[in-house]
Design a protein around this motif. Structure first.
Motif, PDB file in Angstrom:
ATOM      1  N   THR A 385       0.872  -0.999   0.027  1.00 26.00           N
ATOM      2  CA  THR A 385      -0.019   0.134   0.094  1.00 26.00           C
ATOM      3  C   THR A 385       0.959   1.214   0.003  1.00 26.00           C
ATOM      4  N   PRO A 386       1.261   1.700  -1.253  1.00 19.88           N
ATOM      5  CA  PRO A 386       0.789   1.078  -2.267  1.00 19.88           C
ATOM      6  C   PRO A 386       1.926  -0.055  -2.891  1.00 19.88           C
ATOM      7  N   ALA A 387       1.511  -0.783  -3.729  1.00 17.32           N
ATOM      8  CA  ALA A 387       2.516  -1.517  -4.611  1.00 17.32           C
ATOM      9  C   ALA A 387       2.719  -0.785  -6.084  1.00 17.32           C
ATOM     10  N   TYR A 388       3.531  -1.360  -6.670  1.00 16.96           N
ATOM     11  CA  TYR A 388       3.972  -0.516  -8.003  1.00 16.96           C
ATOM     12  C   TYR A 388       3.572  -1.605  -9.365  1.00 16.96           C
ATOM     13  N   VAL A 389       3.135  -1.059 -10.291  1.00 14.21           N
ATOM     14  CA  VAL A 389       3.171  -1.801 -11.655  1.00 14.21           C
ATOM     15  C   VAL A 389       4.241  -1.132 -12.545  1.00 14.21           C
ATOM     16  N   ILE A 390       5.053  -2.218 -13.021  1.00 13.86           N
ATOM     17  CA  ILE A 390       6.349  -1.550 -13.748  1.00 13.86           C
ATOM     18  C   ILE A 390       6.255  -2.060 -14.973  1.00 13.86           C
ATOM     19  N   PHE A 391       6.441  -1.466 -15.991  1.00 11.00           N
ATOM     20  CA  PHE A 391       6.376  -1.941 -17.371  1.00 11.00           C
ATOM     21  C   PHE A 391       7.713  -1.155 -18.406  1.00 11.00           C
ATOM     22  N   ASP A 392       7.827  -1.661 -19.492  1.00 13.15           N
ATOM     23  CA  ASP A 392       8.860  -1.111 -20.189  1.00 13.15           C
ATOM     24  C   ASP A 392       8.417  -0.208 -21.624  1.00 13.15           C
ATOM     25  N   ALA A 393       9.450   0.088 -22.351  1.00 15.75           N
ATOM     26  CA  ALA A 393       8.944   0.837 -23.402  1.00 15.75           C
ATOM     27  C   ALA A 393       8.361   0.206 -24.477  1.00 15.75           C
ATOM     28  N   THR A 394       8.524  -1.114 -24.515  1.00 16.99           N
ATOM     29  CA  THR A 394       7.825  -2.086 -25.526  1.00 16.99           C
ATOM     30  C   THR A 394       6.280  -2.149 -24.985  1.00 16.99           C
ATOM     31  N   PHE A 395       5.858  -2.428 -23.833  1.00 14.64           N
ATOM     32  CA  PHE A 395       4.610  -2.279 -23.399  1.00 14.64           C
ATOM     33  C   PHE A 395       4.023  -1.048 -23.513  1.00 14.64           C
ATOM     34  N   ARG A 396       4.766  -0.086 -23.072  1.00 15.71           N
ATOM     35  CA  ARG A 396       4.057   1.395 -23.261  1.00 15.71           C
ATOM     36  C   ARG A 396       3.471   1.772 -24.580  1.00 15.71           C
ATOM     37  N   SER A 397       4.272   1.088 -25.557  1.00 18.00           N
ATOM     38  CA  SER A 397       3.877   1.515 -26.843  1.00 18.00           C
ATOM     39  C   SER A 397       3.011   0.910 -27.496  1.00 18.00           C
ATOM     40  N   LYS A 398       2.621  -0.423 -26.897  1.00 17.78           N
ATOM     41  CA  LYS A 398       1.430  -1.202 -27.469  1.00 17.78           C
ATOM     42  C   LYS A 398       0.332  -1.489 -26.581  1.00 17.78           C
ATOM     43  N   TYR A 399       0.363  -1.410 -25.109  1.00 18.01           N
ATOM     44  CA  TYR A 399      -0.499  -1.755 -24.380  1.00 18.01           C
ATOM     45  C   TYR A 399      -1.182  -0.550 -23.383  1.00 18.01           C
ATOM     46  N   PRO A 400      -2.405  -0.564 -23.143  1.00 12.34           N
ATOM     47  CA  PRO A 400      -2.663   0.372 -22.001  1.00 12.34           C
ATOM     48  C   PRO A 400      -2.428  -0.138 -20.526  1.00 12.34           C
ATOM     49  N   MET A 401      -2.225   0.925 -19.789  1.00 14.89           N
ATOM     50  CA  MET A 401      -2.142   0.470 -18.227  1.00 14.89           C
ATOM     51  C   MET A 401      -2.702   1.636 -17.570  1.00 14.89           C
ATOM     52  N   GLY A 402      -4.099   1.404 -17.135  1.00 18.36           N
ATOM     53  CA  GLY A 402      -4.781   2.360 -16.387  1.00 18.36           C
ATOM     54  C   GLY A 402      -5.047   3.580 -17.105  1.00 18.36           C
ATOM     55  N   PRO A 403      -4.610   4.838 -16.741  1.00 19.95           N
ATOM     56  CA  PRO A 403      -4.755   6.077 -17.391  1.00 19.95           C
ATOM     57  C   PRO A 403      -3.764   6.225 -18.676  1.00 19.95           C
ATOM     58  N   VAL A 404      -2.515   5.511 -18.534  1.00 23.28           N
ATOM     59  CA  VAL A 404      -1.674   5.496 -19.608  1.00 23.28           C
ATOM     60  C   VAL A 404      -2.048   4.931 -20.927  1.00 23.28           C
ATOM     61  N   MET A 405      -2.206   5.528 -21.900  1.00 22.37           N
ATOM     62  CA  MET A 405      -2.720   4.988 -23.143  1.00 22.37           C
ATOM     63  C   MET A 405      -1.466   4.698 -24.296  1.00 22.37           C
ATOM     64  N   PRO A 406      -1.488   3.503 -24.802  1.00 28.35           N
ATOM     65  CA  PRO A 406      -0.506   3.206 -25.853  1.00 28.35           C
ATOM     66  C   PRO A 406      -0.546   4.185 -27.126  1.00 28.35           C
ATOM     67  N   VAL A 407       0.671   4.277 -27.778  1.00 27.52           N
ATOM     68  CA  VAL A 407       0.469   4.870 -29.095  1.00 27.52           C
ATOM     69  C   VAL A 407       0.897   6.336 -29.122  1.00 27.52           C
ATOM     70  N   PHE A 408       0.358   7.027 -27.927  1.00 27.33           N
ATOM     71  CA  PHE A 408       0.334   8.407 -27.876  1.00 27.33           C
ATOM     72  C   PHE A 408       1.629   8.808 -27.038  1.00 27.33           C
ATOM     73  N   PRO A 409       2.646   9.726 -27.458  1.00 26.46           N
ATOM     74  CA  PRO A 409       3.782   9.620 -26.890  1.00 26.46           C
ATOM     75  C   PRO A 409       3.629  10.603 -25.282  1.00 26.46           C
ATOM     76  N   ASP A 410       4.700  10.320 -24.501  1.00 25.15           N
ATOM     77  CA  ASP A 410       4.626  10.664 -23.195  1.00 25.15           C
ATOM     78  C   ASP A 410       3.982  12.296 -23.072  1.00 25.15           C
ATOM     79  N   PHE A 411       4.316  12.877 -23.750  1.00 23.83           N
ATOM     80  CA  PHE A 411       3.992  14.536 -23.667  1.00 23.83           C
ATOM     81  C   PHE A 411       2.422  14.687 -23.844  1.00 23.83           C
TER      82      PHE A 411
END
Length: 569
Positions: A385-411
């Motif tokens: 409480t809390p724990a952390y979900v961790i992912f890499d750039a490959t995941f970031r570009s392909k899949y969603p993680m909560g409010p973080v959407m793929p395809v669209f750049p970080d900015f």
């Protein structure tokens, strides 16, 4: 609670008073009206629809006519065997009543209220158990044109952001699955969903809200249209205050409307369908002691247990108040509830670690199991409480993680999302930024990566069960749930042991009647949905195991208090 003889002074009279406006409540109101009862529905908030409207609207109905029409085999005996193996000490008569009445309820709302569903190949959460099925017990709502609601569309509670594309664009389960897991044709499906939303220019000029209603919005909209057809009033901004009891019988309730307390007489009975208590800090602290913070809940803010407390004052018994529909959640600053991680954890290339930098669960298990594991394994030196979900750039570009959407750049991330995202060029640097032991996190990732390359997870068995694989990426072999985390930059989000509602509550019988501490009915009082203790006990058998029973026991309660208590198809 008001007691004693009250023969005059009623502000409003009806046969059946329904407290709450979710799917169970509206089903009960429709069935009661069809059985010639005068009905009134009251809603605490400005918006109607309850938790049901915010959800995916899926119903878990075993042995349904829709599954049979799709050529699928199921049986009463298999369903009872499956639920009984999971539900623990739940009265077998309640389990049997649910299994018997759920298919009848689904046929009824389809025929009489135009509530349309499709049986879908969504696997049971524990399909490996006796009686479990690889699909077709979960049912997805048929979409609806929101313009049919007219002005009511603006007063219906919107879908939860976590259940929509980019937090605002509605999609069906059939559309979402291929996009999430990148099945062939996913991009075409994405373009279709985007076009449908942005081509509705008239609505876009007025609101971000979609008029193509899916999930819980489609379900509640259809129920509301059926309610209107029966001329049943729904009072919004009319919070329930207390029950009125006369000679041991519930005869009505006090309600705050237009700034004053009004006494509502209910000649036949009161049905409590106002959700759970997950957003009540005091009740949560007293009962959900290992997850006491209301802010980690994905439940809607009005779920504060008002009807639970009133029924207890009237002598009602309660069961399993320490239980909830658990889920790991992410809290985005400024949002009125947390976002459950329903499916993202299954996608390959991510892990969840505790504050010791170590994995502690099969991340791809059902959200109920993972949420429960989070608070059960919240130990000194290895907090979750809390724990952390961790992912890499490959995941970031392909899949969603909560409010973080793929395809669209970080900015392009919203500022509120950027506040909770941690980014680093190495796992060691990520650990340092998170305050985790770097050596432990690096070792955890290295072990996970080594096993992932072989498609194995000897530590927690990720990808071994049917549910795990349902949201895996089928293009990833030999295990659709496993990919190494090896491409920088690396990302992390805080995850909490949350829920999507409580599932302990008032003790009820097989018709939804509330029981006292001696196991006897309290005359005139019924409870359904998350106000009542779930027929599923502490378990979560499959997608829709919340709303399916809520509507089923709403159907049962309405028939019972109007004198038509034998279920019909």
């Amino acid at each position: 609670m008001m007691e004693g003889k009250i023969t005059t002074g009623w502000d409003h009279e009806t046969d059946v008073l329904v407290v709450g406006s979710g799917a169970g409540a509206l089903t009960a109101a429709i069935v009661a009206a069809d059985n010639h009862a005068d009905v009134l529905v009251i809603e605490k908030g400005e918006l109607f629809g309850g938790t049901s409207a915010t959800s995916g609207g899926v119903l878990w109905i075993p042995n349904s006519h829709l599954a049979k029409a799709a050529g699928q085999q199921d049986s009463r005996e298999e369903a009872i065997e499956y639920i009984s193996a999971l539900a623990g000490d739940v009265d077998p008569k309640r389990i049997e009543a649910f299994v018997d009445m759920a298919p009848a309820m689904l046929q009824y709302v389809e025929r009489e209220a135009n509530v349309l569903y499709n049986s879908i190949p969504y696997t049971d959460y524990h399909a490996e158990l006796p009686g479990g099925k690889l699909g077709w017990r979960s049912h997805d709502p048929v979409p609806l044109d929101g313009r049919l609601l007219g002005d009511d569309l603006r007063w219906m509670r919107p879908t939860h952001a976590s259940a929509m594309l980019f937090g605002k664009i509605s999609w069906t389960a059939a559309e979402a699955a291929p996009m999430i897991t990148r099945w062939p044709g996913w991009f075409k499906s994405l373009l279709k969903v985007l076009w449908r939303y942005y081509s509705d220019i008239g609505q876009r000029l007025k609101s971000d809200r979609a008029r193509f209603l899916t999930g819980g919005n489609a379900l509640v909209a259809r129920l509301k249209l059926a309610l209107d057809k029966r001329h049943v009033p729904l009072w919004r901004k009319a919070p329930f205050a207390d029950l009125i009891v006369e000679d041991g019988k519930v005869v009505g309730a006090t309600v705050v409307k237009d700034g004053r307390v009004q006494r509502i007489r209910a000649r036949k009975g009161v049905i409590l369908a106002a959700g759970g208590f997950e957003r009540n800090a005091e009740l949560r602290g007293a009962n959900l002691r290992r997850s006491p913070d209301p802010d980690v809940s994905g439940g809607q803010p009005d779920n504060t247990g008002d009807t639970l407390l009133a029924a207890e004052r009237a002598g009602a018994a309660v069961e399993r108040l320490d239980s909830a529909w658990w889920a790991p959640t992410i809290k985005v600053p400024g949002e009125d509830r947390a976002r459950p991680l329903f499916f993202e954890r299954s996608l390959p290339g991510s892990i969840i670690v505790n504050q010791a930098g170590k994995r502690f669960t099969n991340e791809a298990a059902s959200y109920h199991i993972v949420g429960k594991e989070m608070f059960e394994k919240n130990l000194p030196g290895a907090e979750t409480t809390p724990a952390y979900v961790i992912f890499d750039a490959t995941f970031r570009s392909k899949y969603p993680m909560g409010p973080v959407m793929p395809v669209f750049p970080d900015f392009t991330m919203r500022g509120e999302v950027k506040q909770i995202v941690t980014k680093a060029n190495s796992i060691a640097e990520l650990a340092e930024k998170l305050g985790l032991p770097a050596d432990a996190l690096v070792a955890t990732v290295e072990r996970f990566n080594e096993n992932s390359r072989r498609g194995e997870d000897p530590d927690f068995g990720r990808g071994h069960q049917p549910y795990d694989r349902y949201y895996g990426d089928p293009k990833v072999q030999p295990n659709p749930n496993l990919l190494p985390l090896e491409k920088a930059p690396f990302y992390a989000l805080p995850v909490n042991p949350g829920d999507i509602g409580t599932n302990g509550g008032l003790a009820t019988d097989s018709h939804g009647a509330v029981l006292d501490k001696q196991g006897k009915r309290i005359p005139g009082l019924y409870a359904i949905g998350n106000t009542a203790a779930s027929v599923m006990g502490r378990s979560y058998p499959g997608a829709g195991a919340t709303i399916g029973p809520a509507m089923t026991f709403g159907y049962a309660a309405a028939r019972d208090l109007t004198g038509a208590n034998q279920p019909v198809g």
